[in-house]
Design a protein around this motif. Sequence first.
Motif, PDB file in Angstrom:
ATOM      1  N   LEU A  86      -4.816   7.188  -3.772  1.00 59.20           N
ATOM      2  CA  LEU A  86      -3.938   7.352  -2.631  1.00 59.20           C
ATOM      3  C   LEU A  86      -4.295   8.772  -2.413  1.00 59.20           C
ATOM      4  CD1 LEU A  86      -0.389   6.856  -4.788  1.00 59.20           C
ATOM      5  CD2 LEU A  86      -1.137   5.472  -2.586  1.00 59.20           C
ATOM      6  N   GLN A 111      -5.534  -0.594  -2.888  1.00 60.91           N
ATOM      7  CA  GLN A 111      -5.506  -0.523  -4.130  1.00 60.91           C
ATOM      8  C   GLN A 111      -6.749  -2.049  -4.274  1.00 60.91           C
ATOM      9  OE1 GLN A 111      -1.841  -1.585  -6.538  1.00 60.91           O
ATOM     10  NE2 GLN A 111      -2.233  -3.599  -6.002  1.00 60.91           N
ATOM     11  N   VAL A 133      -1.958   0.309   0.159  1.00 66.14           N
ATOM     12  CA  VAL A 133      -0.988   0.351  -0.386  1.00 66.14           C
ATOM     13  C   VAL A 133       0.483   2.109   0.047  1.00 66.14           C
ATOM     14  CG1 VAL A 133       0.293   1.109  -2.817  1.00 66.14           C
ATOM     15  CG2 VAL A 133      -1.370  -0.586  -2.810  1.00 66.14           C
ATOM     16  N   ALA A 135       3.000   5.366  -1.360  1.00 63.64           N
ATOM     17  CA  ALA A 135       3.805   5.848  -2.328  1.00 63.64           C
ATOM     18  C   ALA A 135       5.117   7.019  -1.537  1.00 63.64           C
ATOM     19  CB  ALA A 135       2.635   5.749  -3.147  1.00 63.64           C
ATOM     20  N   ASP A 151       6.430   7.485  -9.351  1.00 56.96           N
ATOM     21  CA  ASP A 151       6.129   7.040  -8.185  1.00 56.96           C
ATOM     22  C   ASP A 151       6.481   5.440  -8.631  1.00 56.96           C
ATOM     23  OD1 ASP A 151       3.715   5.308  -8.787  1.00 56.96           O
ATOM     24  OD2 ASP A 151       2.544   7.868  -8.888  1.00 56.96           O
ATOM     25  N   LYS A 153       4.834   2.376  -5.941  1.00 55.02           N
ATOM     26  CA  LYS A 153       3.790   2.112  -5.116  1.00 55.02           C
ATOM     27  C   LYS A 153       4.339   0.521  -4.188  1.00 55.02           C
ATOM     28  CE  LYS A 153       0.230   4.309  -7.948  1.00 55.02           C
ATOM     29  NZ  LYS A 153       0.972   4.887  -8.961  1.00 55.02           N
TER      30      LYS A 153
END
Length: 182
Positions: A86, A111, A133, A135, A151, A153
């Motif tokens: 990320l 991802q 993705v 997050a 976190d 995602k």
Amino acid sequence: AQVATLVAEDEARKNGVGNYVGLGVLLNKQGVDGNGYEADRTIAGGTLQGRYALLDNKFGGDISLRPYLNAAAGPNGNIGTAGGALVSYDYSIAQKGGVSSANIYGGVGYQIPFVNNSEANYQSAIGEKGQVVFAVGLEGRLTDSLTGFADVKFPTTNAGNAYGGSGAPYSPVFTTGVGFRF
């Protein structure tokens, strides 16, 4: 003067969130019926993830790169894995010595599944193809050498349906753990 600057930078680094590599746990939904379990079963697994600050800015935050690897085993011994990275914007919510000691962050990344096996419960939740993705998360300095993180995602596809299923639950992944700062 240069020695004083280096000492000040070292002290600031000790007070901050810092760069880290950490271990933790993950939770998400299985995604498809299988292995004697229903699609909405919660799966637990492990995560290895990190943070590397790329760019500081003058708005109270910075831009970071966050690589990760997630894995979970099914009851039949099959293991599902995925990894990604990320790019996040980290915003300071607490400061110590003029440096962020806690951040909230939001990011976007990509991802990739490493195991294409719908028999592995975690794999059935993440699907068989790469995906974008998003997050959101929180991280904070615990000690001079440890940072805590948590976190969620959010994948952009309902991966459970990638295996030909229908009506599979959407499967965001929650991760939490502790990172060793460097």
